[in-house]
Design a protein around this motif. Structure first.
Motif, PDB file in Angstrom:
ATOM      1  N   SER A 160      10.842  36.342  66.524  1.00 63.80           N
ATOM      2  CA  SER A 160       9.955  37.316  65.879  1.00 63.80           C
ATOM      3  C   SER A 160       9.069  38.084  66.841  1.00 63.80           C
ATOM      4  CB  SER A 160       9.058  36.597  64.861  1.00 63.80           C
ATOM      5  OG  SER A 160       8.156  35.758  65.554  1.00 63.80           O
ATOM      6  N   THR A 161       8.823  37.541  68.020  1.00 64.48           N
ATOM      7  CA  THR A 161       7.903  38.246  68.913  1.00 64.48           C
ATOM      8  C   THR A 161       8.460  39.621  69.283  1.00 64.48           C
ATOM      9  OG1 THR A 161       7.010  36.155  69.695  1.00 64.48           O
ATOM     10  CG2 THR A 161       6.614  38.071  71.096  1.00 64.48           C
ATOM     11  N   LYS A 162       9.780  39.726  69.352  1.00 67.57           N
ATOM     12  CA  LYS A 162      10.381  41.045  69.598  1.00 67.57           C
ATOM     13  C   LYS A 162      10.741  41.766  68.295  1.00 67.57           C
ATOM     14  CE  LYS A 162      14.105  43.493  71.866  1.00 67.57           C
ATOM     15  NZ  LYS A 162      14.921  43.579  73.058  1.00 67.57           N
ATOM     16  N   TYR A 163      11.361  41.048  67.353  1.00 64.68           N
ATOM     17  CA  TYR A 163      11.935  41.725  66.178  1.00 64.68           C
ATOM     18  C   TYR A 163      11.003  41.756  64.970  1.00 64.68           C
ATOM     19  CZ  TYR A 163      16.074  41.122  69.061  1.00 64.68           C
ATOM     20  OH  TYR A 163      16.959  41.143  70.110  1.00 64.68           O
ATOM     21  N   GLY A 164       9.920  41.023  65.024  1.00 61.89           N
ATOM     22  CA  GLY A 164       8.967  41.033  63.921  1.00 61.89           C
ATOM     23  C   GLY A 164       9.304  40.054  62.824  1.00 61.89           C
ATOM     24  N   LYS A 165       8.442  40.025  61.808  1.00 61.75           N
ATOM     25  CA  LYS A 165       8.694  39.190  60.627  1.00 61.75           C
ATOM     26  C   LYS A 165       9.511  40.015  59.636  1.00 61.75           C
ATOM     27  CE  LYS A 165       5.468  36.498  58.900  1.00 61.75           C
ATOM     28  NZ  LYS A 165       4.347  36.533  57.963  1.00 61.75           N
ATOM     29  N   ILE A 166       9.881  39.393  58.535  1.00 63.28           N
ATOM     30  CA  ILE A 166      10.745  40.091  57.575  1.00 63.28           C
ATOM     31  C   ILE A 166      10.057  41.361  57.032  1.00 63.28           C
ATOM     32  CG2 ILE A 166      10.044  38.755  55.521  1.00 63.28           C
ATOM     33  CD1 ILE A 166      13.647  39.832  56.328  1.00 63.28           C
ATOM     34  N   GLU A 167       8.711  41.310  56.918  1.00 65.46           N
ATOM     35  CA  GLU A 167       8.031  42.504  56.396  1.00 65.46           C
ATOM     36  C   GLU A 167       8.147  43.690  57.342  1.00 65.46           C
ATOM     37  OE1 GLU A 167       6.501  39.532  56.983  1.00 65.46           O
ATOM     38  OE2 GLU A 167       4.444  39.773  57.703  1.00 65.46           O
ATOM     39  N   ILE A 170       0.825  38.548  79.047  1.00 66.87           N
ATOM     40  CA  ILE A 170       2.205  39.075  79.074  1.00 66.87           C
ATOM     41  C   ILE A 170       2.385  40.151  77.993  1.00 66.87           C
ATOM     42  CG2 ILE A 170       4.597  38.414  78.499  1.00 66.87           C
ATOM     43  CD1 ILE A 170       4.018  35.784  80.079  1.00 66.87           C
ATOM     44  N   LEU A 171       1.877  39.864  76.817  1.00 65.05           N
ATOM     45  CA  LEU A 171       2.032  40.831  75.718  1.00 65.05           C
ATOM     46  C   LEU A 171       1.142  42.056  75.941  1.00 65.05           C
ATOM     47  CD1 LEU A 171       2.295  38.445  72.648  1.00 65.05           C
ATOM     48  CD2 LEU A 171       4.129  39.520  73.925  1.00 65.05           C
ATOM     49  N   ARG A 174       8.029  42.291  75.923  1.00 64.03           N
ATOM     50  CA  ARG A 174       8.352  41.905  74.546  1.00 64.03           C
ATOM     51  C   ARG A 174       9.479  40.881  74.522  1.00 64.03           C
ATOM     52  NH1 ARG A 174       4.329  43.143  73.629  1.00 64.03           N
ATOM     53  NH2 ARG A 174       3.422  44.720  72.264  1.00 64.03           N
ATOM     54  N   PRO A 175       9.190  39.681  74.988  1.00 65.18           N
ATOM     55  CA  PRO A 175      10.231  38.651  74.884  1.00 65.18           C
ATOM     56  C   PRO A 175      10.558  38.410  73.411  1.00 65.18           C
ATOM     57  CG  PRO A 175       8.098  37.695  75.470  1.00 65.18           C
ATOM     58  CD  PRO A 175       7.932  39.172  75.545  1.00 65.18           C
ATOM     59  N   ALA A 176      11.814  38.071  73.125  1.00 60.71           N
ATOM     60  CA  ALA A 176      12.187  37.790  71.728  1.00 60.71           C
ATOM     61  C   ALA A 176      11.632  36.438  71.308  1.00 60.71           C
ATOM     62  CB  ALA A 176      13.703  37.803  71.592  1.00 60.71           C
ATOM     63  N   VAL A 177      11.758  35.468  72.198  1.00 57.61           N
ATOM     64  CA  VAL A 177      11.273  34.121  71.892  1.00 57.61           C
ATOM     65  C   VAL A 177      10.158  33.760  72.861  1.00 57.61           C
ATOM     66  CG1 VAL A 177      11.851  31.653  71.849  1.00 57.61           C
ATOM     67  CG2 VAL A 177      13.506  33.334  71.012  1.00 57.61           C
ATOM     68  N   VAL A 178       9.048  33.309  72.329  1.00 53.77           N
ATOM     69  CA  VAL A 178       7.995  32.696  73.137  1.00 53.77           C
ATOM     70  C   VAL A 178       7.562  31.457  72.363  1.00 53.77           C
ATOM     71  CG1 VAL A 178       5.765  32.954  74.269  1.00 53.77           C
ATOM     72  CG2 VAL A 178       7.126  34.990  73.773  1.00 53.77           C
TER      73      VAL A 178
END
Lengths: 359, 476
Positions: B174-181, B259-260, B265-269
């Motif tokens: 989610s850190t890269k792609y976001g939550k479902i919303e 980092i952010l 924008r890592p996908a997983v952190v």
């Protein structure tokens, strides 16, 4: 006793899992019914063991709605567990108490009458050699497959003894019906049939026969003492040895992985290697190899809930059609018959069509 | 029935409703069979699962109806409204707050037949799907075509798209792609009055407040999501895995913040505390470990990994290579220990909350300390798993073998929620409210917030037909 406790803990664990394998279950996917998902089946089995269910007939009926394909055990988070063993145990209970579905009952009666799940059949027994080709019940009914096999065997230059038909059957219909004693008798008969033919190895088209003759016979203490190999393995070896000359063909082929071949026998790469060796381009459905879906035959051919079978078969046909291949191929004669709407071929037919006379 | 229910009585359905429902979906898809009622009695609320092993179930539905289309759902909802029959929508049944438990003798509306992959628009990078599709099936379909939704929750294999939408779910990437919303562009919803709302898929709009946000987290209490259009991503060309050991949780959280802030924008952190690190990575042992996965286009990904490496090293991070990431990737769906512990009387659960960076580390300390002080505790451990420029989600797992399971469960939750609220956090990051978290809702939203949510619920669903007893009680 300790073993029983261990087994009880295993299914109790499954009954409290989050159903992490249900996405792979063809019965669940085709019906969208939570109750037939693996974890819910496990919960009901546990409740039945604890005598918490009032409608035992409903429960036992449900136990016959599993495809027994093995997708759940392949995708289980626990390495030491196979839900099918517990479902089978419930089927045995159903069989012993007479609560088996009508279709299953009829199939067992047919089996008892003819020694096979279909009808009175002619015994086939010809050729000689230390390799045997066992004609499975589904292969027996498939003239095109038998013709292709004959061509392939004759071109191989190997001495092969063909046998099957009559009352020779691996006993899978009885096993899946929960008829333990009937199945044991059939396994002993099969052992005697093989011993009398003095073959060193047996080639078999049907993955279910292979599973029965190896894994399940072993579970009940019956060892056949011969090498059992799938026809695809046999043909792959022939191709590697240069025993079969063939003309390559450029066309696209979609392989339907039979569930038992993928999940129980772990042979999904072999048919692919044959298809590409023949020059075909391979197309993959979304659900293939370790994600393959049952064709629905386990309901129709082995068990008998036709509504379920239709739902699963129709789902699988759509998945295959989505690949828009020129040719559809499988490595199970029952799958071939069930998925006939896409002109499914057995892999031997594909090979036989490409074989040319030895130069 | 020999199973026991401890939260509600069996409902009695009006005959007229039964007959009409049977006609709408067909006899085959209307069930009052014992096996079906038991199977739809419970989701993955872990206290309920704990009790279920002895045949104690929170509630039994009075029937299970499995529609095949939005049109059938509309008819059923109208019919339920007419007879005042409460309806509990049921997606994958993986919710951990009891959101799909059929309280009040509800009829379960099983949405799992509506599981089709409908359309892929590669030009716009969107896919349209029926809401009952299972997460793993959605990903298999997309991966086959060269894409991913980027939403990979631990429940990927047992949760549905509709469930994700209804709880504002989050995945491990989610850190890269976001939550479902962040992913849903449009949706189709059956409202409690039976009308169909179509929210067309567009990237952004300015037409008043966002209606789709009513149903993102609506928990099936405000409407039933039947299909959705979501954003998708081409499968990554490059993946870079890194891990670093830090001297403390505080140090690790601050490094991720930097980092952010630096626009990586890592996908997983994921930051694992000492206890979780010890469990996951025996070779590292009980040291705070952070793993990163950068993925996407080659050039950006290489740069992303470079920024992560530089900032981590500059701040005392010691590289542990790719191995911990591979271990995590291998074990990330393994929930196997919980069901084993429960057989020995263990109570197990997870709690996820969110906070700003300024509070994030203290929240961890307070929450774990509070939960560890509860009598009967065996272990409390935590990790941060979803990051934003502004803060993070903290995810805590607890296990205990208490004398009084319910008292222990309640006290542990109380301690966790109290620590969260004291540190200005939100009581839920992505699991939602269900029925269990309702008790903390007013502390989260305030009396005014609760009144507003109640008003929304009662305006949409004045009779409380949909998912009664969940999210909010809207009855006047």
């Amino acid at each position: 006793m300790a073993e029983d406790k261990k087994e009880t803990e295993k299914i109790a664990r499954c009954a409290m899992c989050a159903d992490m394998c249900k996405y792979s279950c063809p019965t669940y996917l085709a019906t969208g019914r939570e109750t037939v998902s693996p974890q819910k089946m496990a919960r009901l089995i546990v409740y039945n063991e604890k005598s918490l269910l009032e409608d035992e007939k409903d429960f036992l009926d449900l136990m016959f709605q599993s495809a027994m394909c093995g997708a759940c055990s392949r995708h289980c988070i626990y390495d030491d567990y196979d839900l099918r063993k517990f479902i089978h145990k419930a089927r045995v209970k159903a069989f012993d108490s007479g609560f088996i579905p009508e279709d299953v009952k009829k199939r067992v009666e047919t089996f008892r009458k003819f020694g096979n799940p279909d009808c009175e059949r002619e015994l086939i027994d010809n050729g000689a050699g230390d390799t045997g080709y066992f004609i499975s019940c589904s292969s027996y009914k498939d003239a095109d497959l038998l013709k292709a096999t004959e061509k392939m065997l004759s071109k191989s230059g190997l001495a092969v003894r063909r046998f099957g038909g009559g009352d020779i059957c691996c006993g899978a219909p009885l096993y899946y019906a929960g008829d333990v004693e009937g199945f044991r008798q059939v396994s002993l008969k099969m052992k005697a049939e093989i011993e009398s033919r003095q073959v060193r190895r047996i080639v078999v088209d049907c993955p279910t026969c292979i599973k029965m003759m190896t894994q399940i016979y072993r579970e009940i203490g019956v060892e056949l003492g011969v090498e059992i190999m799938h026809t695809a393995q046999f043909m792959q070896a022939l191709l590697k040895q240069g025993r079969l000359d063939f003309r390559k063909k450029h066309a696209s082929v979609t392989l339907h992985d039979p569930c038992i071949l993928s999940y129980d026998l772990a042979m999904s790469s072999i048919p692919r290697e044959i298809i590409t060796a023949l020059g075909f381009s391979l197309k993959e459905p979304v659900y293939s190899a370790e994600h393959t879906h049952c064709c629905g035959a386990t309901y129709g051919a082995k068990i008998g809930d036709h509504r379920l079978k239709d739902a699963v078969t129709s789902m699988r046909l759509n998945e295959l059609r989505d690949t828009a291949a020129d040719i559809y191929v499988t490595a199970c004669p029952t799958c071939k018959s069930v998925l006939s709407e896409v002109n499914m071929k057995y892999i031997t037919e594909l090979v036989a069509e490409r074989i040319i006379a030895k130069r | 029935m020999a199973v026991k229910t401890y939260m509600s009585q069996e409902g009695i359905l009006p005959r007229g409703f039964i007959e009409r429902a049977r006609r709408i979906v067909g006899d085959e898809h209307f069930s009052q069979q014992e096996g079906d009622l038991i199977s739809y009695s419970l989701d993955y609320w872990l206290y309920g699962i704990f009790l279920s092993q002895k045949g104690d179930l929170p509630a039994l539905p009075s029937a299970v109806i499995s529609p095949a289309s939005a049109a059938q759902i509309q008819e059923i909802i109208r019919c339920a409204g007419g007879y005042r029959v409460p309806i509990t929508p049921f997606g994958g049944g993986s919710g951990v707050l009891g959101g799909a438990i059929p309280l009040n003798g509800s009829v379960v509306l099983n949405l799992q037949r509506m599981n089709r992959f409908l359309n892929l628009d590669e030009l716009s990078l969107v896919a349209e799907l029926e809401a009952g599709i299972m997460g793993a099936n959605l990903e298999l379909e997309l991966n086959h075509r060269g894409y991913s939704a980027g939403n990979i929750p631990q429940s990927l294999y047992c949760s549905t798209l509709g469930g994700w939408i209804s709880t504002r779910a989050a995945g491990q990437f989610s850190t890269k792609y976001g939550k479902i919303e962040d992913m849903v562009l449009g949706m189709e919803v059956v409202l409690p009055d039976g009308n169909l709302l179509n929210i067309k898929p567009v990237p952004r709009r300015s037409v008043g407040p966002s209606l789709k946000d009513l149903f993102l987290g609506g928990e099936g209490a405000l409407g039933i999501v039947t299909r959705a259009t979501i954003s998708i991503h081409p499968l990554p060309r490059l993946t870079i895995k890194q891990s670093f050991v830090f001297p403390s949780i505080e140090a690790a959280v601050d490094v991720v913040r930097q980092i952010l802030r630096a626009e990586a924008r890592p996908a997983v952190v994921r930051i694992f505390d000492e206890a979780e690190s010890g469990r996951y990575f025996p070779k590292i042992g009980r040291k705070v470990t952070t793993i990163f996965i950068s993925e996407g286009e080659t050039e950006y990904t290489a740069l992303d990994a470079k920024v992560i490496r530089r900032i981590s090293r500059e701040n005392g991070g010691k590289s542990s290579g790719e191995a911990p990431v591979d271990i995590w990737l291998q074990k990330r769906f393994d929930i196997g220990l919980g069901p084993v512990l429960m057989q020995y009387g263990g109570i197990v659960d997870t709690i996820e909350v969110s906070a700003l960076f300024k509070d994030a580390a203290k929240l961890y300390r307070d929450m774990v300390a509070g939960m560890k002080a509860v009598e009967g505790v065996l272990e409390v451990s935590g990790h941060y798993s979803h990051f934003y420029r502004e803060g993070a989600c903290l995810y805590v797992t607890f296990a205990g073998i208490p004398k009084d399971p319910l008292r222990y469960y309640q006290a542990t939750w109380d301690a966790a929620m109290q620590a969260t609220l004291q540190n200005n956090g939100s009581i839920s990051h992505h699991h939602g409210v269900g029925f269990w978290r309702i008790q903390y809702l007013e502390q989260e939203l305030g009396a005014t917030g609760v009144r507003l949510l109640k008003s929304i619920k009662s305006a949409l669903d004045p009779e409380g037909i949909l998912n009664r007893g969940k999210l909010i009680d809207g009855r006047r």
